[in-house]
Structure formats: C-alpha cells, structure tokens
Design an enzyme around this catalytic site. Structure first.
Site, PDB file in Angstrom:
ATOM      1  N   VAL A 219       0.801  -1.230   0.000  1.00 18.18           N
ATOM      2  CA  VAL A 219       0.000   0.000   0.000  1.00 18.18           C
ATOM      3  C   VAL A 219       0.833   1.279   0.000  1.00 18.18           C
ATOM      4  O   VAL A 219       0.273   2.367  -0.105  1.00 18.18           O
ATOM      5  CB  VAL A 219      -0.964   0.031   1.211  1.00 18.18           C
ATOM      6  CG1 VAL A 219      -1.995  -1.081   1.102  1.00 18.18           C
ATOM      7  CG2 VAL A 219      -0.182  -0.073   2.520  1.00 18.18           C
ATOM      8  N   TYR A 220       2.137   1.182   0.102  1.00 14.47           N
ATOM      9  CA  TYR A 220       2.941   2.397   0.121  1.00 14.47           C
ATOM     10  C   TYR A 220       2.842   3.097  -1.240  1.00 14.47           C
ATOM     11  O   TYR A 220       3.189   2.521  -2.277  1.00 14.47           O
ATOM     12  CB  TYR A 220       4.403   2.086   0.431  1.00 14.47           C
ATOM     13  CG  TYR A 220       4.682   1.675   1.860  1.00 14.47           C
ATOM     14  CD1 TYR A 220       3.718   1.828   2.851  1.00 14.47           C
ATOM     15  CD2 TYR A 220       5.906   1.136   2.220  1.00 14.47           C
ATOM     16  CE1 TYR A 220       3.977   1.457   4.158  1.00 14.47           C
ATOM     17  CE2 TYR A 220       6.177   0.766   3.534  1.00 14.47           C
ATOM     18  CZ  TYR A 220       5.205   0.927   4.493  1.00 14.47           C
ATOM     19  OH  TYR A 220       5.453   0.552   5.800  1.00 14.47           O
TER      20      TYR A 220
END
Length: 270
Positions: A7-8
């Site tokens: 999710v970064y």
C-alpha cells in the site's frame, strides 16, 4: 535489504524497488521485504488478511517488484476480522508455493503474536521469523512484553521508526517538511519526549558524531534487536546507519540516554 509494502504510495513504492532491482543488482544478492494487510483497493477483498486477500496481494506485489519471490513477507498489522488460522495457513501456502522465503509480522499486541506463533507450531505451518515493531529511545513500550517474547521465541526484531521519524536526529523545535505534514507521526510522540532528544544531542556532541548514530547505537546495544529499519532518503543517512554499527556506547551513556524516559500510551497500531 529493501523493505516496502503493497500500500505504500498505492503500490508505486514496490514498482520503484522493482526498477532499482532490475537496474542495479543481482537478485540473489538482495533481500526484499514487503507487507500485506492495508487497503490496496476498494471493496471487501481489497485489504485485510483473508485467504483471498493474501493470495491476491502477493501476486500483485511480485508483479510490481518484478521478481518471482520475496525474501520476507510480512503481515502489516493483525487482522481482527479474519480467523488467525485462515491467515496463517494462507501465508504457509505462499511459502510452499515459492513466492516467499520467510514470514514476518509487524506491530500488534504481544498476546496476538504469541497466539500466532503457537498456532503455527501446532499446525505445522511456516512460523514468523521476525517482528517489525515500533521501538526507539522515545517509545519503549515494547520492552514490557513484545521484546521479551521475541527473545524467548528466537524471533528477530527489526524496529520501525528507530529515529522516531527524525525526532532523534535534530533539536526538538527544529521543523522539517516531513514533520510539518506527518499526521501519523504527530500521534506518536509528545512534548515530554524533549528531554530524551536533548540527551541524544548532548552525547552526540561529546562524541563528535551525528545524533542519528547515537540513537541507532542505543538500539543496537540491545541484544534483542536484530536490525533497525532505517528510512534513508540521502547518502548521509546510509553513512550514519553504517557508522552506528561500530559506535559502542558506554554503560553510563546508555543509562543516561534512557533514564529520562516517560511511559507512553500504546501507539503505532491501535
């Protein structure tokens, strides 16, 4: 070692790591770690640690990273909405499929981690080898239960935010572009931590080294800590991290750095 998460930056972080891997390194010489749990897309299967989410997200991560396996696949948080047995068996299947070499976990209550370790052993599933938890000179609540648990169970500890999101590298009142916009970081620390930071700066001045080296050396002096996760954005950050390995603090310095610590409410994953 390169660490990231699905999710970064909406997956862009993994893509950047993948491009760097393709351009600059032989795969066998690099250790890649990524994480799963956070919401990657809308819908009921876009996050969490269900079997469907894990088996889907590992494939998405591998595609973005441009590799057919990761060395360390970590659960980013504990998922209270999925039976832990389902999560552990799915992770075991990821390892058996050759898509991950080892499994790790990140911030959670110690009882949750103990339960996961017990169930993996009971069912013969792949066991977690590492815990990436929130631990530094101004947040030491992990010393109560998580660090003793990891030491007892032979689990490596790789703390995140070892420099307290930069707080331990500069004067308390000195602002940066990151500190001015870091909403998550603003929830972690408080004005009472100033005294600890001032002691780090004082020891660093006496030793004629960067404050970051002192803060990292303090962590590395703890035999329960395997390696802090350092978020480097410049060559100097790498140089300080490397130098910290050889910086041996005296027992008096270690005590001086830690004696003004004030207990915190648990933060970082609640």
């Amino acid at each position: 070692m390169s660490g990231t998460a699905n999710v970064y930056s909406d997956g862009t972080s993994e893509e950047i790591v993948g491009r760097a891997l393709a351009d600059y390194a032989r795969r066998d010489e690099v250790v890649i770690a990524t994480k799963v749990y956070g919401r990657a897309r809308p819908g009921p299967n876009g996050g969490g640690l269900s079997r469907k989410a894990i088996l889907s997200e590992i494939d998405h991560s591998l595609r973005r990273l441009g590799t057919d396996y990761v060395d360390l696949y970590q659960i980013h948080r504990f998922d209270p909405d999925t039976p832990i047995e389902e999560t552990l068996e799915a992770l075991h299947d990821v390892v058996k499929a050759g898509k991950a070499r080892y499994l790790g976990a990140s911030s959670m209550w110690a009882w949750q981690f103990a339960k996961a370790l017990f169930l993996a052993e009971r069912h013969g599933w792949t066991r977690f080898v590492s815990m990436q938890n929130h631990y530094n000179l101004i947040y030491r609540e992990e010393e109560r239960e998580m660090l003793p648990l990891c030491a007892d169970q032979g689990v490596g500890v790789i703390p995140w935010s070892p420099l307290a999101r930069g707080r331990l590298t500069r004067a308390w009142d000195e602002a940066t572009a990151r500190s001015a916009t870091d909403e998550f970081g603003a929830t972690l620390y408080r004005p009472g931590d100033r005294e600890v930071v001032e002691r780090v700066l004082a020891v660093a001045a006496e030793r004629a080294v960067a404050p970051a080296q002192v803060a990292l050396a303090w962590l590395l002096a703890d035999p329960r800590v395997t390696a802090p996760v350092v978020g480097a954005t410049s060559p100097r950050h790498i140089e300080d991290a490397v130098a910290a390995v050889d910086l041996a603090l005296t027992p008096d310095e270690v005590a001086r750095l830690g004696e003004s610590y004030e207990p915190h409410a648990v933060s970082g994953f609640k």
